[in-house]
Design a protein around this motif. Sequence first.
Motif, mmCIF file in Angstrom:
data_model
loop_
_atom_site.group_PDB
_atom_site.id
_atom_site.type_symbol
_atom_site.label_atom_id
_atom_site.label_comp_id
_atom_site.label_asym_id
_atom_site.label_seq_id
_atom_site.Cartn_x
_atom_site.Cartn_y
_atom_site.Cartn_z
ATOM 1 N N GLY A 40 -1.758 0.637 -6.726
ATOM 2 C CA GLY A 40 -1.423 0.157 -5.257
ATOM 3 C C GLY A 40 -1.745 0.919 -4.240
ATOM 4 O O GLY A 40 -1.336 0.875 -3.133
ATOM 5 N N GLY A 52 -0.872 -0.194 2.326
ATOM 6 C CA GLY A 52 -0.117 0.458 3.695
ATOM 7 C C GLY A 52 0.706 1.738 2.999
ATOM 8 O O GLY A 52 0.636 2.697 3.706
ATOM 9 N N ILE A 53 1.350 1.506 1.977
ATOM 10 C CA ILE A 53 2.288 2.852 1.335
ATOM 11 C C ILE A 53 1.334 3.619 0.809
ATOM 12 O O ILE A 53 1.183 4.825 0.734
ATOM 13 C CB ILE A 53 3.236 2.286 0.386
ATOM 14 N N TYR A 58 -5.331 3.745 -8.183
ATOM 15 C CA TYR A 58 -5.711 2.331 -8.929
ATOM 16 C C TYR A 58 -5.315 1.334 -7.708
ATOM 17 O O TYR A 58 -4.283 1.361 -7.165
ATOM 18 C CB TYR A 58 -4.763 2.192 -10.030
ATOM 19 N N ASP A 59 -6.120 0.446 -7.506
ATOM 20 C CA ASP A 59 -5.855 -0.777 -6.847
ATOM 21 C C ASP A 59 -6.571 -2.005 -7.326
ATOM 22 O O ASP A 59 -7.701 -1.853 -8.100
ATOM 23 C CB ASP A 59 -5.845 -0.508 -5.382
ATOM 24 N N GLY A 98 1.971 -4.692 -4.630
ATOM 25 C CA GLY A 98 2.677 -5.848 -4.368
ATOM 26 C C GLY A 98 2.856 -6.120 -2.797
ATOM 27 O O GLY A 98 2.269 -5.435 -2.050
ATOM 28 N N VAL A 99 3.305 -7.240 -2.624
ATOM 29 C CA VAL A 99 3.354 -7.821 -1.061
ATOM 30 C C VAL A 99 4.686 -7.287 -0.241
ATOM 31 O O VAL A 99 5.430 -7.246 -0.942
ATOM 32 C CB VAL A 99 3.003 -9.195 -1.017
ATOM 33 N N LEU A 134 10.085 -11.874 -2.039
ATOM 34 C CA LEU A 134 9.010 -11.147 -2.606
ATOM 35 C C LEU A 134 8.878 -11.433 -4.157
ATOM 36 O O LEU A 134 7.987 -11.016 -4.703
ATOM 37 C CB LEU A 134 8.714 -9.566 -2.243
ATOM 38 N N ILE A 172 3.508 -8.613 -10.827
ATOM 39 C CA ILE A 172 2.510 -7.566 -10.577
ATOM 40 C C ILE A 172 3.049 -6.420 -11.386
ATOM 41 O O ILE A 172 2.508 -5.687 -12.060
ATOM 42 C CB ILE A 172 2.453 -7.337 -9.084
ATOM 43 N N ILE A 228 8.468 1.285 -6.599
ATOM 44 C CA ILE A 228 8.508 1.235 -4.925
ATOM 45 C C ILE A 228 8.501 -0.406 -4.813
ATOM 46 O O ILE A 228 9.366 -0.838 -3.705
ATOM 47 C CB ILE A 228 7.614 1.838 -4.312
ATOM 48 N N LEU A 244 13.848 6.536 0.412
ATOM 49 C CA LEU A 244 13.822 6.073 2.158
ATOM 50 C C LEU A 244 15.347 5.893 2.612
ATOM 51 O O LEU A 244 15.430 6.074 3.713
ATOM 52 C CB LEU A 244 12.927 4.867 2.199
ATOM 53 N N HIS A 286 19.057 -1.172 -3.340
ATOM 54 C CA HIS A 286 17.849 -1.178 -2.166
ATOM 55 C C HIS A 286 17.654 -2.510 -1.420
ATOM 56 O O HIS A 286 16.818 -3.013 -1.524
ATOM 57 C CB HIS A 286 16.630 -0.461 -2.484
ATOM 58 N N SER A 299 5.748 -4.099 6.292
ATOM 59 C CA SER A 299 7.041 -3.337 6.354
ATOM 60 C C SER A 299 6.846 -1.900 6.493
ATOM 61 O O SER A 299 5.663 -1.323 6.689
ATOM 62 C CB SER A 299 8.048 -3.726 5.050
ATOM 63 N N ALA A 300 7.810 -0.838 6.218
ATOM 64 C CA ALA A 300 7.655 0.449 6.394
ATOM 65 C C ALA A 300 6.723 1.148 5.224
ATOM 66 O O ALA A 300 6.726 0.640 4.216
ATOM 67 C CB ALA A 300 9.077 1.204 6.032
ATOM 68 N N THR A 301 5.521 1.673 5.958
ATOM 69 C CA THR A 301 4.709 2.267 5.009
ATOM 70 C C THR A 301 4.616 3.930 5.273
ATOM 71 O O THR A 301 4.748 4.555 4.085
ATOM 72 C CB THR A 301 3.305 1.748 5.583
HETATM 73 N N1 LIG Z 1 11.345 0.955 -2.323
HETATM 74 C C1 LIG Z 1 11.187 1.159 -0.945
HETATM 75 O O1 LIG Z 1 12.098 1.595 -0.193
HETATM 76 C C2 LIG Z 1 10.222 0.366 -0.148
HETATM 77 C C3 LIG Z 1 9.528 -0.655 -0.895
HETATM 78 N N2 LIG Z 1 8.304 -1.455 -0.166
HETATM 79 C C4 LIG Z 1 7.653 -2.391 -1.036
HETATM 80 O O2 LIG Z 1 6.314 -1.675 -1.303
HETATM 81 C C5 LIG Z 1 5.372 -2.557 -1.512
HETATM 82 C C6 LIG Z 1 4.203 -2.390 -1.144
HETATM 83 O O3 LIG Z 1 4.135 -2.379 0.327
HETATM 84 P P1 LIG Z 1 2.634 -2.209 1.258
HETATM 85 O O4 LIG Z 1 2.128 -0.858 0.626
HETATM 86 O O5 LIG Z 1 3.425 -1.860 2.938
HETATM 87 O O6 LIG Z 1 1.936 -3.535 0.921
HETATM 88 P P2 LIG Z 1 0.377 -3.511 0.990
HETATM 89 O O7 LIG Z 1 0.025 -5.040 0.941
HETATM 90 O O8 LIG Z 1 -0.152 -2.852 2.348
HETATM 91 O O9 LIG Z 1 -0.089 -2.820 -0.263
HETATM 92 C C7 LIG Z 1 -0.184 -3.348 -1.437
HETATM 93 C C8 LIG Z 1 -1.375 -2.656 -2.313
HETATM 94 O O10 LIG Z 1 -0.952 -3.281 -3.678
HETATM 95 C C9 LIG Z 1 -2.304 -3.647 -4.114
HETATM 96 N N3 LIG Z 1 -1.941 -4.670 -5.203
HETATM 97 C C10 LIG Z 1 -1.463 -6.051 -5.240
HETATM 98 N N4 LIG Z 1 -1.721 -6.380 -6.591
HETATM 99 C C11 LIG Z 1 -1.985 -5.401 -7.244
HETATM 100 C C12 LIG Z 1 -2.103 -5.166 -8.709
HETATM 101 N N5 LIG Z 1 -1.900 -6.090 -9.665
HETATM 102 N N6 LIG Z 1 -2.515 -3.727 -9.245
HETATM 103 C C13 LIG Z 1 -2.680 -2.788 -8.229
HETATM 104 N N7 LIG Z 1 -2.364 -3.163 -6.992
HETATM 105 C C14 LIG Z 1 -2.201 -4.255 -6.524
HETATM 106 C C15 LIG Z 1 -2.710 -4.566 -2.802
HETATM 107 O O11 LIG Z 1 -4.472 -4.597 -3.069
HETATM 108 C C16 LIG Z 1 -2.590 -3.410 -1.815
HETATM 109 O O12 LIG Z 1 -3.448 -2.568 -1.671
HETATM 110 C C17 LIG Z 1 6.192 -3.942 -1.182
HETATM 111 O O13 LIG Z 1 6.459 -4.447 -2.237
HETATM 112 C C18 LIG Z 1 7.221 -3.689 -0.233
HETATM 113 O O14 LIG Z 1 8.136 -4.503 -0.141
HETATM 114 C C19 LIG Z 1 8.099 -0.989 1.081
HETATM 115 C C20 LIG Z 1 8.839 -0.124 1.784
HETATM 116 C C21 LIG Z 1 10.040 0.651 1.090
#
Ligand SMILES: NC(=O)C1=CN([C@@H]2O[C@H](COP(=O)(O)OP(=O)(O)OC[C@H]3O[C@@H](n4cnc5c(N)ncnc54)[C@H](O)[C@@H]3O)[C@@H](O)[C@H]2O)C=CC1
Length: 413
Positions: free
Chosen positions: A101, A105-106, A126-127, A171-172, A183, A190, A210, A242, A270, A316-318
């Motif tokens: 992923g 954003g992260i 990987y993405d 993920g989303v 989500l 995923i 994450i 976080l 979380h 969300s938070a990135t």
């Molecule tokens: N654990 C924590 O404290 C936190 C968790 N998160 C979670 O992290 C996740 C990602 O957040 P963002 O990066 O902001 O989302 P984002 O949408 O910006 O990035 C997600 C990435 O995952 C990729 N992706 C989707 N399906 C995939 C697959 N099957 N294989 C590989 N890559 C794939 C997308 O192409 C995208 O580049 C979300 O579920 C969010 O809720 C976010 C903030 C804090």
Amino acid sequence: MAAATSATALSIGSTACVGSIATSHANSKSFGVRFNSSNYLRRFSGLKAASSIDSEGDTSFLAKESCASIQKSFVSRAQKRNQRSWTYVQPQASYKVAVLGAAGGIGQPLALLVKMSPLVSALNLYDVANVKGVAADLSHCNTPSQVSNFTGDKELASCLKGVNVVVIPAGVPRKPGMTRDDLFNINASIVRSLVEAVADNCPDAFIHIISNPVNSTVPIAAEILKQKGVYDPKKLFGVTTLDVVRANTFVAQKKNLRLIDVDVPVIGGHAGITILPLLSKTKPSVTFTDEEVQELTVRIQNAGTEVVEAKAGAGSATLSMAYAAARFVESSLRAFDGDSDVYECSYVQSEVTELPFFASRIKLGREGVEAVVKSDLEGFTKYEEKALEALKPELKASIEKGINFVHKQPVAA
Ligand SMILES: NC(=O)C1=CN([C@@H]2O[C@H](COP(=O)(O)OP(=O)(O)OC[C@H]3O[C@@H](n4cnc5c(N)ncnc54)[C@H](O)[C@@H]3O)[C@@H](O)[C@H]2O)C=CC1
Ligand SMILES: O=C([O-])CC(=O)C(=O)O
């Protein structure tokens, strides 16, 4: 996994020494002001400078910023030898990290921070799309690790082979008005498919999840690994760093403390009320009024939503998440590398309560979770006791939802 070290001997005079503790890696010397591995580690370690170094009167910036574990190694060597000239053995970049992923954003800022680590030799990104450019961009940074990119299912196995730590932010993310559980329908599948690939290609790796809802995606990962016959509960982590980063920041602000000094354990899960900061265990010891406890607890629990609302539909938070995830990666690598003083809060398989998964402070070692820090879990205040009981039904339901998801569609052996 052998922790490779290179015998980079720096002969150092005692009081001026710490300013010289820069990595000797050839690639690292021209990084901005000067890339400094101990400085980098210090920022993530959350540990204080060794007092014996401070007390020698070194006022250099690097002395304050140097990595505690490296300092400890200096101090113990110097103490053993009772001499003024110390020998420093520089850890060598030797670990492989994969980010799944990585174009997100992260993923992007996380990849940048991991690229800065002096402990990483290979960074596999990987993405499903757009990762080639991210890797090309990052690969121009003159830090030790080799960056490689992998796109789509067919390249996933190559991405994972030989990897020590796999971080999954795929993920989303949430939009305003959504809960993390909203989500589940997308992210559960995923995480499931990515963890299947991890099980097949690097079953010994530490897995950092994450992707939300973490309260459910970690049990999903555990069930997948069990079905594949490779589950090691000591190596599967839900990333809750976080929550600790936020708790430390908010408490320091509220109490006018130095940020670097503050450490608040956060337990439970979380999401919303399952996030339980143990303010009574704050270090340094500090007293809170009942109102402050309530205000800080609610702010820490809702901090993710605070960011989601501020971003107004753009995710969300990135950045803070990337910072927190990089700290957890660095802690894992330090543990791999033989540092016996690595502690983090994480959502793991647990016997701390009747729930099978629970976040609490753990000691990390070469094989993963070495121990749970029991002292955090004793002597709760009435407020914490009540909050702990209140979070259990929601956390239990999220865990069961994850487990049931896998059992409805078992993986092929
Ligand atoms: N654990 C924590 O404290 C936190 C968790 N998160 C979670 O992290 C996740 C990602 O957040 P963002 O990066 O902001 O989302 P984002 O949408 O910006 O990035 C997600 C990435 O995952 C990729 N992706 C989707 N399906 C995939 C697959 N099957 N294989 C590989 N890559 C794939 C997308 O192409 C995208 O580049 C979300 O579920 C969010 O809720 C976010 C903030 C804090
Ligand atoms: O709130 C979200 O959706 C993302 C997250 O987990 C956090 O920022 O803690």
